[in-house]
Design a protein around this motif. Structure first.
Motif, PDB file in Angstrom:
ATOM      1  N   VAL A  78      83.862 -13.073 -38.595  1.00 51.55           N
ATOM      2  CA  VAL A  78      84.745 -12.707 -37.478  1.00 51.55           C
ATOM      3  C   VAL A  78      86.089 -13.408 -37.657  1.00 51.55           C
ATOM      4  N   HIS A  79      87.165 -12.639 -37.661  1.00 54.25           N
ATOM      5  CA  HIS A  79      88.506 -13.231 -37.769  1.00 54.25           C
ATOM      6  C   HIS A  79      89.102 -13.399 -36.370  1.00 54.25           C
ATOM      7  N   VAL A  80      89.616 -14.585 -36.108  1.00 57.27           N
ATOM      8  CA  VAL A  80      90.222 -14.863 -34.806  1.00 57.27           C
ATOM      9  C   VAL A  80      91.683 -15.233 -34.999  1.00 57.27           C
ATOM     10  N   LEU A  81      92.540 -14.631 -34.192  1.00 55.15           N
ATOM     11  CA  LEU A  81      93.954 -14.974 -34.199  1.00 55.15           C
ATOM     12  C   LEU A  81      94.192 -16.017 -33.121  1.00 55.15           C
ATOM     13  N   GLY A  82      95.106 -16.930 -33.373  1.00 54.05           N
ATOM     14  CA  GLY A  82      95.510 -17.875 -32.326  1.00 54.05           C
ATOM     15  C   GLY A  82      97.008 -17.739 -32.145  1.00 54.05           C
ATOM     16  N   TYR A  83      97.458 -17.536 -30.891  1.00 50.98           N
ATOM     17  CA  TYR A  83      98.890 -17.408 -30.617  1.00 50.98           C
ATOM     18  C   TYR A  83      99.366 -18.608 -29.814  1.00 50.98           C
ATOM     19  N   LEU A 196      87.650  -3.445 -35.006  1.00 45.72           N
ATOM     20  CA  LEU A 196      86.892  -2.343 -35.615  1.00 45.72           C
ATOM     21  C   LEU A 196      86.045  -2.833 -36.785  1.00 45.72           C
ATOM     22  N   ARG A 197      86.522  -3.903 -37.448  1.00 51.59           N
ATOM     23  CA  ARG A 197      85.806  -4.404 -38.628  1.00 51.59           C
ATOM     24  C   ARG A 197      84.503  -5.095 -38.285  1.00 51.59           C
ATOM     25  N   LEU A 198      84.241  -5.302 -37.008  1.00 49.67           N
ATOM     26  CA  LEU A 198      82.938  -5.871 -36.634  1.00 49.67           C
ATOM     27  C   LEU A 198      81.829  -4.859 -36.879  1.00 49.67           C
ATOM     28  N   GLY A 199      82.240  -3.606 -37.064  1.00 45.68           N
ATOM     29  CA  GLY A 199      81.271  -2.594 -37.447  1.00 45.68           C
ATOM     30  C   GLY A 199      80.307  -2.180 -36.349  1.00 45.68           C
ATOM     31  N   LYS A 200      80.696  -2.378 -35.105  1.00 47.02           N
ATOM     32  CA  LYS A 200      79.813  -1.967 -34.006  1.00 47.02           C
ATOM     33  C   LYS A 200      79.897  -0.457 -33.809  1.00 47.02           C
ATOM     34  N   ARG A 201      78.747   0.173 -33.855  1.00 51.11           N
ATOM     35  CA  ARG A 201      78.718   1.643 -33.805  1.00 51.11           C
ATOM     36  C   ARG A 201      78.927   2.199 -32.408  1.00 51.11           C
ATOM     37  N   LEU A 218      87.099 -16.632 -25.619  1.00 51.99           N
ATOM     38  CA  LEU A 218      88.058 -15.657 -26.150  1.00 51.99           C
ATOM     39  C   LEU A 218      88.960 -15.151 -25.024  1.00 51.99           C
ATOM     40  N   LYS A 219      90.272 -15.027 -25.317  1.00 48.01           N
ATOM     41  CA  LYS A 219      91.220 -14.614 -24.277  1.00 48.01           C
ATOM     42  C   LYS A 219      91.887 -13.282 -24.550  1.00 48.01           C
ATOM     43  N   GLY A 220      91.772 -12.798 -25.781  1.00 48.22           N
ATOM     44  CA  GLY A 220      92.500 -11.568 -26.094  1.00 48.22           C
ATOM     45  C   GLY A 220      91.780 -10.735 -27.138  1.00 48.22           C
ATOM     46  N   ILE A 221      92.273  -9.514 -27.313  1.00 47.96           N
ATOM     47  CA  ILE A 221      91.715  -8.629 -28.337  1.00 47.96           C
ATOM     48  C   ILE A 221      92.847  -7.810 -28.959  1.00 47.96           C
ATOM     49  N   GLU A 222      92.781  -7.634 -30.276  1.00 52.43           N
ATOM     50  CA  GLU A 222      93.838  -6.937 -30.998  1.00 52.43           C
ATOM     51  C   GLU A 222      93.606  -5.422 -30.914  1.00 52.43           C
ATOM     52  N   ALA A 223      94.029  -4.863 -29.804  1.00 54.66           N
ATOM     53  CA  ALA A 223      93.801  -3.430 -29.572  1.00 54.66           C
ATOM     54  C   ALA A 223      94.652  -2.566 -30.501  1.00 54.66           C
ATOM     55  N   TYR A 224      95.841  -3.061 -30.815  1.00 57.16           N
ATOM     56  CA  TYR A 224      96.726  -2.325 -31.747  1.00 57.16           C
ATOM     57  C   TYR A 224      96.585  -2.934 -33.132  1.00 57.16           C
ATOM     58  N   HIS A 225      96.158  -2.135 -34.103  1.00 54.61           N
ATOM     59  CA  HIS A 225      95.994  -2.621 -35.477  1.00 54.61           C
ATOM     60  C   HIS A 225      96.041  -1.420 -36.421  1.00 54.61           C
ATOM     61  N   SER A 226      96.444  -1.653 -37.654  1.00 54.96           N
ATOM     62  CA  SER A 226      96.560  -0.562 -38.632  1.00 54.96           C
ATOM     63  C   SER A 226      95.249   0.187 -38.876  1.00 54.96           C
ATOM     64  N   ARG A 231      92.570   6.965 -30.807  1.00 53.78           N
ATOM     65  CA  ARG A 231      91.336   6.902 -30.033  1.00 53.78           C
ATOM     66  C   ARG A 231      90.803   5.466 -29.957  1.00 53.78           C
ATOM     67  N   GLU A 232      90.844   4.777 -31.088  1.00 52.71           N
ATOM     68  CA  GLU A 232      90.372   3.388 -31.091  1.00 52.71           C
ATOM     69  C   GLU A 232      91.277   2.499 -30.239  1.00 52.71           C
ATOM     70  N   VAL A 233      92.593   2.745 -30.332  1.00 54.37           N
ATOM     71  CA  VAL A 233      93.505   1.939 -29.506  1.00 54.37           C
ATOM     72  C   VAL A 233      93.114   2.084 -28.035  1.00 54.37           C
ATOM     73  N   GLU A 234      92.910   3.323 -27.597  1.00 54.52           N
ATOM     74  CA  GLU A 234      92.507   3.565 -26.198  1.00 54.52           C
ATOM     75  C   GLU A 234      91.212   2.833 -25.863  1.00 54.52           C
ATOM     76  N   GLN A 235      90.242   2.937 -26.789  1.00 53.21           N
ATOM     77  CA  GLN A 235      88.947   2.275 -26.588  1.00 53.21           C
ATOM     78  C   GLN A 235      89.108   0.773 -26.383  1.00 53.21           C
ATOM     79  N   PHE A 236      89.924   0.149 -27.239  1.00 55.43           N
ATOM     80  CA  PHE A 236      90.052  -1.306 -27.162  1.00 55.43           C
ATOM     81  C   PHE A 236      90.930  -1.741 -25.988  1.00 55.43           C
ATOM     82  N   LEU A 237      91.888  -0.897 -25.588  1.00 55.77           N
ATOM     83  CA  LEU A 237      92.663  -1.221 -24.384  1.00 55.77           C
ATOM     84  C   LEU A 237      91.732  -1.224 -23.171  1.00 55.77           C
TER      85      LEU A 237
END
Ligand code: AMP
Ligand code: FE
Ligand code: FE
Ligand code: ZN
Length: 297
Positions: A78-83, A196-201, A218-226, A231-237
């Motif tokens: 699991v990759h975690v970003l820290g801002y 998405l890379r967590l591979g959860k179906r 955890l405080k955030g999630i990277e909803a916008y990513h390449s 559809r995925e952006v909407e899902q993660f938002l």
């Protein structure tokens, strides 16, 4: 438009910090976040250049962690970003990063030895020459490609460097809970990178996993990513909304190490992250004391 997830050549990107800032300014980005793996060296060098260019620079980090379920298993990566929006990270955090950097160097030496055993001439010096002190597997991949051992970067991972590759060597990685805790203690906002890379179906499986991470702080999630289509952006938002998580976003630009991903605009122009994403992060600084809200079902 902003891009809050980019890499310099201080980790596994190919642009130097100044080049990256210039490219971002040239594109007209309103803000640039540098999230190198395990180092602030790129960010530190970019500060002055960004100031001169009038570009808003965001201090970030990307940690590779493991979520272990069973004692004997390697665990899920699991990759975690820290801002660090409210100021630079605490000094202890930088010291902790030095430990992670040592574990990378140790692993690089073992991986070079493993490749030598396989009869491939790849020296640690060549790899680290490409990647400074924080070389990673992408640098090994480039050396393998340059020497003609593979015909593209992906093949280098498939055959040698990926988790089931012939030269793969495990690295000591912190647990996910520790990574999140360290970021919080240093005054940062921990956000789940490229979910998405967590591979959860299923959405249910994703919800369950995110709820678990929320409990860890955890405080955030990277909803916008390449990796994400609209559809995925909407899902993660929507996931962020359900779990009370902040939204972060970036391309995960790595320069020539991931040539299909463009700064600011992602893969085939699939991203245009609005400035409001950063404004909302700035308006809601993390509060390590706050208890996780109860989940709505
Ligand atoms: P490292 O930090 O040295 O473990 O390298 C991790 C980086 O290697 C990731 O950020 C990816 O860019 C890349 N990578 C890891 N596994 C693969 C894979 N199977 N295929 C392509 N790239 C990969
Ligand atoms: Fe990377
Ligand atoms: Fe990552
Ligand atoms: Zn990244």
């Amino acid at each position: 438009m902003i891009d809050l997830h980019t890499h310099t050549d201080e980790s596994d990107g190919t642009l130097g910090p100044a080049q990256l800032v210039e490219a971002a300014a040239g594109l007209g980005l309103e803000a640039l976040g540098i999230c190198d793996h395990d180092t602030f060296a790129g960010y530190d060098q970019a500060v002055g250049v960004a100031q001169a260019a009038g570009l808003e620079l965001v201090c970030g980090i990307e940690l590779s962690t493991r979520l272990r379920r069973q004692r004997q298993s390697r665990g899920k990566s699991v990759h975690v970003l820290g801002y660090f929006l409210g100021g630079p990270p605490a000094a202890e955090f930088r010291t902790w990063l030095e430990q992670l950097q040592r574990s990378r160097r140790e692993r690089n030496a073992r991986m070079a030895a493993r490749l030598a055993e396989l009869g491939l001439e790849v020296t640690l010096e060549e790899v680290e020459g490409l990647g400074r002190s924080l070389a990673g597997r992408p640098h090994f991949a480039r050396v393998l490609l340059r020497k003609g051992y593979v015909s593209n970067l992906q093949e280098a991972f498939d055959v040698y460097l990926g988790e089931s590759g012939k030269a793969y060597v495990e690295r000591e990685e912190p647990g996910l809970a520790e990574g999140i805790r360290r970021i919080l203690e240093a005054g940062g906002l921990p956000s789940l990178a490229h979910p998405l890379r967590l591979g959860k179906r299923t959405p249910e499986a994703m919800d369950k996993l995110v709820a678990e991470m929320r409990e860890m702080g955890l405080k955030g999630i990277e909803a916008y990513h390449s990796d994400h289509g609209s559809r995925e952006v909407e899902q993660f938002l929507s996931l962020a909304g359900r779990h009370g998580l902040a939204v972060t976003g970036g391309t995960d630009f790595h320069g020539e190490n991931k040539p299909n991903i463009a700064l600011g605009t992602g893969a085939n122009g699939n991203l245009a992250i609005p400035r409001s994403v950063l404004d909302e992060l700035l308006a809601a600084p993390p509060n390590p004391q706050s208890r996780p809200a109860r989940l709505r079902r």
